[in-house]
Design a protein around this motif. Structure first.
Motif, PDB file in Angstrom:
ATOM      1  N   THR A  23     -40.891  -1.295   2.222  1.00 51.92           N
ATOM      2  CA  THR A  23     -39.611  -2.079   2.566  1.00 51.92           C
ATOM      3  C   THR A  23     -38.813  -0.689   2.519  1.00 51.92           C
ATOM      4  N   ALA A  24     -38.765   0.165   0.944  1.00 54.37           N
ATOM      5  CA  ALA A  24     -38.241   1.358   0.557  1.00 54.37           C
ATOM      6  C   ALA A  24     -37.510   2.036   1.568  1.00 54.37           C
ATOM      7  N   LEU A  25     -39.204   2.666   2.025  1.00 51.68           N
ATOM      8  CA  LEU A  25     -39.134   3.707   3.636  1.00 51.68           C
ATOM      9  C   LEU A  25     -38.856   2.808   4.737  1.00 51.68           C
ATOM     10  N   HIS A  26     -39.210   1.361   4.703  1.00 54.89           N
ATOM     11  CA  HIS A  26     -38.105   0.911   6.394  1.00 54.89           C
ATOM     12  C   HIS A  26     -36.820   0.904   6.297  1.00 54.89           C
ATOM     13  N   GLU A  27     -35.704   0.406   4.487  1.00 57.11           N
ATOM     14  CA  GLU A  27     -34.644   0.099   4.404  1.00 57.11           C
ATOM     15  C   GLU A  27     -34.330   1.821   4.333  1.00 57.11           C
ATOM     16  N   GLY A  28     -34.545   2.186   3.446  1.00 60.49           N
ATOM     17  CA  GLY A  28     -34.622   4.116   3.926  1.00 60.49           C
ATOM     18  C   GLY A  28     -33.984   4.868   5.397  1.00 60.49           C
ATOM     19  N   SER A  29     -34.883   4.027   6.051  1.00 63.14           N
ATOM     20  CA  SER A  29     -34.583   4.564   7.080  1.00 63.14           C
ATOM     21  C   SER A  29     -33.544   4.064   8.379  1.00 63.14           C
ATOM     22  N   GLU A  30     -33.390   2.714   8.081  1.00 65.77           N
ATOM     23  CA  GLU A  30     -32.363   2.424   8.719  1.00 65.77           C
ATOM     24  C   GLU A  30     -31.029   2.513   8.036  1.00 65.77           C
TER      25      GLU A  30
ATOM     26  N   ASP B 260     -16.516   7.772  11.405  1.00 64.76           N
ATOM     27  CA  ASP B 260     -14.900   7.930  10.708  1.00 64.76           C
ATOM     28  C   ASP B 260     -15.912   7.774   9.363  1.00 64.76           C
ATOM     29  N   LEU B 261     -14.862   8.542   8.671  1.00 68.75           N
ATOM     30  CA  LEU B 261     -15.475   8.511   7.320  1.00 68.75           C
ATOM     31  C   LEU B 261     -14.827   7.056   6.356  1.00 68.75           C
ATOM     32  N   GLN B 262     -13.840   5.878   6.768  1.00 65.20           N
ATOM     33  CA  GLN B 262     -13.364   4.514   6.893  1.00 65.20           C
ATOM     34  C   GLN B 262     -14.455   3.668   7.396  1.00 65.20           C
ATOM     35  N   GLU B 263     -15.580   4.519   8.128  1.00 61.96           N
ATOM     36  CA  GLU B 263     -17.117   3.552   8.451  1.00 61.96           C
ATOM     37  C   GLU B 263     -17.949   3.309   7.585  1.00 61.96           C
ATOM     38  N   PHE B 264     -17.942   5.172   7.146  1.00 55.56           N
ATOM     39  CA  PHE B 264     -18.858   5.409   6.012  1.00 55.56           C
ATOM     40  C   PHE B 264     -18.641   5.158   5.010  1.00 55.56           C
ATOM     41  N   SER B 265     -17.221   4.554   4.779  1.00 59.24           N
ATOM     42  CA  SER B 265     -17.101   3.896   3.057  1.00 59.24           C
ATOM     43  C   SER B 265     -17.338   2.788   2.964  1.00 59.24           C
ATOM     44  N   SER B 266     -17.665   2.124   4.448  1.00 62.64           N
ATOM     45  CA  SER B 266     -17.388   0.416   4.312  1.00 62.64           C
ATOM     46  C   SER B 266     -19.239   0.381   4.345  1.00 62.64           C
ATOM     47  N   LEU B 267     -19.820   1.892   4.958  1.00 66.72           N
ATOM     48  CA  LEU B 267     -21.272   0.966   4.551  1.00 66.72           C
ATOM     49  C   LEU B 267     -21.757   0.890   3.136  1.00 66.72           C
ATOM     50  N   GLN B 268     -21.188   1.592   2.480  1.00 67.21           N
ATOM     51  CA  GLN B 268     -21.363   1.778   0.665  1.00 67.21           C
ATOM     52  C   GLN B 268     -22.078   0.418   0.174  1.00 67.21           C
ATOM     53  N   PRO B 269     -21.225  -0.527   0.361  1.00 63.91           N
ATOM     54  CA  PRO B 269     -20.882  -1.665  -0.606  1.00 63.91           C
ATOM     55  C   PRO B 269     -22.685  -2.585  -0.258  1.00 63.91           C
ATOM     56  N   ASN B 270     -22.616  -2.187   1.334  1.00 63.71           N
ATOM     57  CA  ASN B 270     -23.823  -2.796   1.736  1.00 63.71           C
ATOM     58  C   ASN B 270     -25.311  -2.700   1.072  1.00 63.71           C
ATOM     59  N   LEU B 271     -25.370  -1.225   1.169  1.00 70.39           N
ATOM     60  CA  LEU B 271     -25.938  -0.519   0.492  1.00 70.39           C
ATOM     61  C   LEU B 271     -26.398  -0.666  -0.900  1.00 70.39           C
ATOM     62  N   ALA B 272     -25.336  -0.794  -1.713  1.00 67.83           N
ATOM     63  CA  ALA B 272     -25.586  -0.526  -2.973  1.00 67.83           C
ATOM     64  C   ALA B 272     -26.141  -2.193  -3.922  1.00 67.83           C
ATOM     65  N   GLN B 273     -25.743  -3.129  -2.877  1.00 75.18           N
ATOM     66  CA  GLN B 273     -25.588  -4.919  -3.401  1.00 75.18           C
ATOM     67  C   GLN B 273     -27.359  -4.732  -3.653  1.00 75.18           C
ATOM     68  N   PRO B 274     -27.839  -4.894  -1.669  1.00 75.13           N
ATOM     69  CA  PRO B 274     -29.480  -4.930  -1.971  1.00 75.13           C
ATOM     70  C   PRO B 274     -30.044  -4.192  -2.633  1.00 75.13           C
ATOM     71  N   LEU B 275     -29.834  -2.592  -3.141  1.00 75.91           N
ATOM     72  CA  LEU B 275     -30.420  -2.156  -4.445  1.00 75.91           C
ATOM     73  C   LEU B 275     -30.697  -2.989  -5.282  1.00 75.91           C
ATOM     74  N   THR B 276     -29.576  -3.090  -6.063  1.00 74.80           N
ATOM     75  CA  THR B 276     -29.881  -3.852  -6.943  1.00 74.80           C
ATOM     76  C   THR B 276     -30.616  -4.966  -6.973  1.00 74.80           C
ATOM     77  N   GLU B 277     -30.003  -5.641  -6.301  1.00 76.45           N
ATOM     78  CA  GLU B 277     -30.932  -7.154  -6.078  1.00 76.45           C
ATOM     79  C   GLU B 277     -32.306  -6.982  -5.943  1.00 76.45           C
ATOM     80  N   LYS B 278     -32.851  -6.080  -5.411  1.00 81.10           N
ATOM     81  CA  LYS B 278     -34.284  -5.700  -5.202  1.00 81.10           C
ATOM     82  C   LYS B 278     -35.638  -5.011  -6.678  1.00 81.10           C
ATOM     83  N   ALA B 279     -34.097  -4.338  -7.136  1.00 85.68           N
ATOM     84  CA  ALA B 279     -34.405  -4.362  -8.402  1.00 85.68           C
ATOM     85  C   ALA B 279     -34.405  -5.026  -8.916  1.00 85.68           C
ATOM     86  N   LEU B 280     -34.208  -6.268  -9.472  1.00 85.55           N
ATOM     87  CA  LEU B 280     -34.510  -6.626 -10.656  1.00 85.55           C
ATOM     88  C   LEU B 280     -35.179  -7.765  -9.901  1.00 85.55           C
ATOM     89  N   ALA B 281     -35.610  -8.411  -8.409  1.00 86.54           N
ATOM     90  CA  ALA B 281     -36.472  -8.991  -8.383  1.00 86.54           C
ATOM     91  C   ALA B 281     -38.179  -8.186  -8.422  1.00 86.54           C
TER      92      ALA B 281
END
Length: 186
Positions: A43-50, A60-81
């Motif tokens: 799962t980590a390899l698949h999601e990391g590649s995506e 642009d930078l704004q689009e890049f900064s909007s990606l960060q919250p979408n990546l951090a939350q699932p990682l935290t949830e997955k680590a807890l799970a």
């Protein structure tokens, strides 16, 4: 009182069977951990590649900064799970071990009590006080074992409840933090 060779063989066979059963439970727990780790790795390899492909496709930078919250939350949830799954596997394996040890201890206790009863019936006259003291000591040891078993069971239940509470609280915090970051990025 001496054990007959047949009794000794039966006792050794019983102990070996218990050892093999415990070994099987340990291997089962190990197998579940390996399966969990392999699935987590896949799962980590698949999601990391995506995530990498998504990051490479931003314009642009704004689009890049909007990606960060979408990546951090699932990682935290997955680590807890993942931590919760590890705990479940470990506590399940430990519970199976405890059940097997308890059954073995119960069987040994029955055998010792039968041996004491046989010895008591065949005890020479004048040893009633010693026999009574021995029976009292056996009863006290059994009561101590029962109390220890109940206390350890209660402690395990408290630990499990605390872990569930901490996991639940952390998941809610991760969801709240992820949601507020997403709002700030938008």
């Amino acid at each position: 009182m001496m054990m007959t060779p047949e009794q000794m063989i039966a006792a050794q066979k019983s102990q070996l069977e218990a050892l093999f059963a415990l070994s099987g439970k340990a291997v089962d727990g190990f197998e579940r951990m390996v399966e969990l780790n392999l699935q987590t790795l896949k799962t980590a390899l698949h999601e990391g590649s995506e995530a990498t492909l998504a990051a490479l496709s931003v314009k642009d930078l704004q689009e890049f900064s909007s990606l960060q919250p979408n990546l951090a939350q699932p990682l935290t949830e997955k680590a807890l799970a993942y931590a919760q799954h590890v705990y479940e596997i470990a506590s399940g394996t430990q519970a199976e071990f405890a059940k097997a040890v308890e059954a073995n201890a119960s069987e040994m206790n029955k055998k010792v009590q039968a041996l004491v009863e046989t010895a008591t019936k065949n005890a020479p006259a004048g040893t009633e006080t010693a026999v009574a003291m021995f029976k009292t000591a056996m009863s006290a040891a059994n009561n101590a074992y029962d109390s220890l078993h109940k206390a350890s069971k209660q402690a395990a239940e408290v630990v499990e409840a605390n872990i569930n509470t901490v996991t639940s609280t952390a998941m809610k915090a991760a969801q709240t933090n992820g949601g507020s970051r997403a709002k700030r990025a938008a």
